[in-house]
Scaffold this motif. Structure first.
Motif, PDB file in Angstrom:
ATOM      1  N   UNK A 188       0.809  -1.213   0.000  1.00 12.40           N
ATOM      2  CA  UNK A 188       0.000   0.000   0.000  1.00 12.40           C
ATOM      3  C   UNK A 188       0.844   1.267   0.000  1.00 12.40           C
ATOM      4  N   UNK A 189       2.102   1.149  -0.431  1.00 11.63           N
ATOM      5  CA  UNK A 189       2.989   2.303  -0.473  1.00 11.63           C
ATOM      6  C   UNK A 189       3.373   2.648  -1.907  1.00 11.63           C
ATOM      7  N   UNK A 190       3.655   3.926  -2.110  1.00  7.18           N
ATOM      8  CA  UNK A 190       4.161   4.421  -3.381  1.00  7.18           C
ATOM      9  C   UNK A 190       5.683   4.530  -3.277  1.00  7.18           C
ATOM     10  N   UNK A 191       6.359   4.756  -4.397  1.00  8.58           N
ATOM     11  CA  UNK A 191       7.776   5.092  -4.279  1.00  8.58           C
ATOM     12  C   UNK A 191       7.935   6.338  -3.411  1.00  8.58           C
ATOM     13  N   UNK A 192       8.796   6.260  -2.432  1.00  7.80           N
ATOM     14  CA  UNK A 192       9.069   7.372  -1.515  1.00  7.80           C
ATOM     15  C   UNK A 192       7.967   7.631  -0.496  1.00  7.80           C
ATOM     16  N   UNK A 234      11.334  -0.222  -2.008  1.00  6.91           N
ATOM     17  CA  UNK A 234      11.199  -1.527  -2.640  1.00  6.91           C
ATOM     18  C   UNK A 234      10.468  -1.452  -3.964  1.00  6.91           C
ATOM     19  N   UNK A 235      10.368  -2.582  -4.635  1.00  2.00           N
ATOM     20  CA  UNK A 235       9.656  -2.658  -5.903  1.00  2.00           C
ATOM     21  C   UNK A 235       8.258  -3.191  -5.650  1.00  2.00           C
ATOM     22  N   UNK A 236       7.210  -2.356  -5.810  1.00  2.57           N
ATOM     23  CA  UNK A 236       5.849  -2.783  -5.486  1.00  2.57           C
ATOM     24  C   UNK A 236       5.413  -4.060  -6.195  1.00  2.57           C
ATOM     25  N   UNK A 237       5.804  -4.230  -7.471  1.00  6.43           N
ATOM     26  CA  UNK A 237       5.358  -5.414  -8.214  1.00  6.43           C
ATOM     27  C   UNK A 237       5.852  -6.704  -7.564  1.00  6.43           C
TER      28      UNK A 237
END
Length: 304
Positions: A188-192, A234-237
């Motif tokens: 549930x996080x975006x980059x940064x 991290x990488x969401x995918x």
């Protein structure tokens, strides 16, 4: 089925204490200063609130408690120049406080009286599920989830801009501070996306790092030696394709809950049946920006 989650408090002078976890809800030194130091400063919200370009800013919290973090954030948001954007504050609480105890706890901060009175006026009946409260003509929305943190956040797709990783100390509430929680945070996080938490326990440090968060330390508030803050790198995918187990032992494929990242078209829904369930669903989706078509065989809604 248990229909009321009301939990009584113990009191040490005027500081509320959980009878379940034998732990305080906030610092006895100054709970408001602690909230400001750990969560507002830890997520650099003062500066970020002054530079928002997106339509909304979402904060996700893991322990609503007395609502102090929400009220502190709301007051900061009101003083920011972001008049057209919406603040969406999402929080979960497994052991919600009754209104009488909540009133007593919040009375300690007269500087928050305006926001506290509005929260108390709309404080929901303590039944399991999601309760959405709107303030400041819709500019501030609180989604209060009453239930287990894993079960509740498993139902979310909203990406957080910041995390308030709160709750009773890991040593006293180990069931919350689990790898499942940290993986859900990553999903549930975006980059940064940033996070801040009052604790520096190893289980928290390791769990956040393994989920893809950058960890930094700073001096803790009051008697706490250190606290953690950082951001998601991290990488969401990769994270979303993991499977977690909820408290009800239901295995959940996290990718199932994820909406397309680059969905450029309008969000549309077709609902068949204009009864109570259909109308409630239509309103809920419309409030979230969906274009809804509601169809019923009768000329009037709720006709059967």
């Amino acid at each position: 089925m248990k229909t009321n989650l009301f939990t009584a408090l113990a009191w040490c002078s005027e500081t509320p204490k959980s009878a379940v976890f034998n732990d305080f809800y906030f610092s006895s030194d100054d709970g408001l200063a602690e909230s400001e130091y750990v969560y507002i400063q830890g997520n650099n919200l003062q500066e970020r609130f002054h530079s928002i370009t997106s339509p909304s800013f979402s904060i996700a919290e893991t322990g609503f408690g007395t609502g102090l973090n929400f009220l502190t954030t709301w007051q900061r948001w009101k003083s920011s120049p972001s008049k057209k954007q919406k603040l969406h504050f999402i929080s979960v609480e497994k052991y919600p406080i009754g209104k009488q105890d909540l009133t007593r706890a919040l009375s300690a901060w007269p500087q928050l009286k305006d926001e506290a009175d509005q929260l108390l006026a709309k404080y929901p009946q303590l039944t399991p599920g999601f309760h959405q409260l709107s303030f400041d003509n819709g500019r501030v929305v609180l989604t209060l989830m009453l239930g287990d943190v894993i079960d509740c956040y498993n139902q979310f797709t909203v990406k957080a801009d910041a995390w308030f990783l709160d709750g009773f100390a890991p040593a006293k509430n180990p069931d919350m501070w689990t790898p499942e929680l940290f993986q859900l945070m990553a999903r549930l996080s975006k980059p940064d996306t940033t996070f801040a938490t009052f604790t520096c326990a190893r289980v928290v440090r390791d769990g956040l790092q393994q989920a893809g968060f950058n960890i930094q330390k700073r001096t803790g508030f009051g008697l706490k030696r250190e606290m953690l803050y950082g951001s998601f790198t991290g990488t969401p995918d990769k994270v979303t394709k993991q499977t977690v187990t909820s408290k009800k032992d239901h295995k959940v494929d996290l990718a199932w809950f994820r909406l397309p990242e680059k969905h450029s078209g309008p969000k549309t829904a077709l609902i068949i049946g204009a009864g109570i369930a259909g109308c409630s669903t239509a309103r809920s989706l419309a409030e979230r920006g969906w274009q809804v078509t509601l169809i019923d065989r009768r000329p009037e809604i709720a006709s059967e």
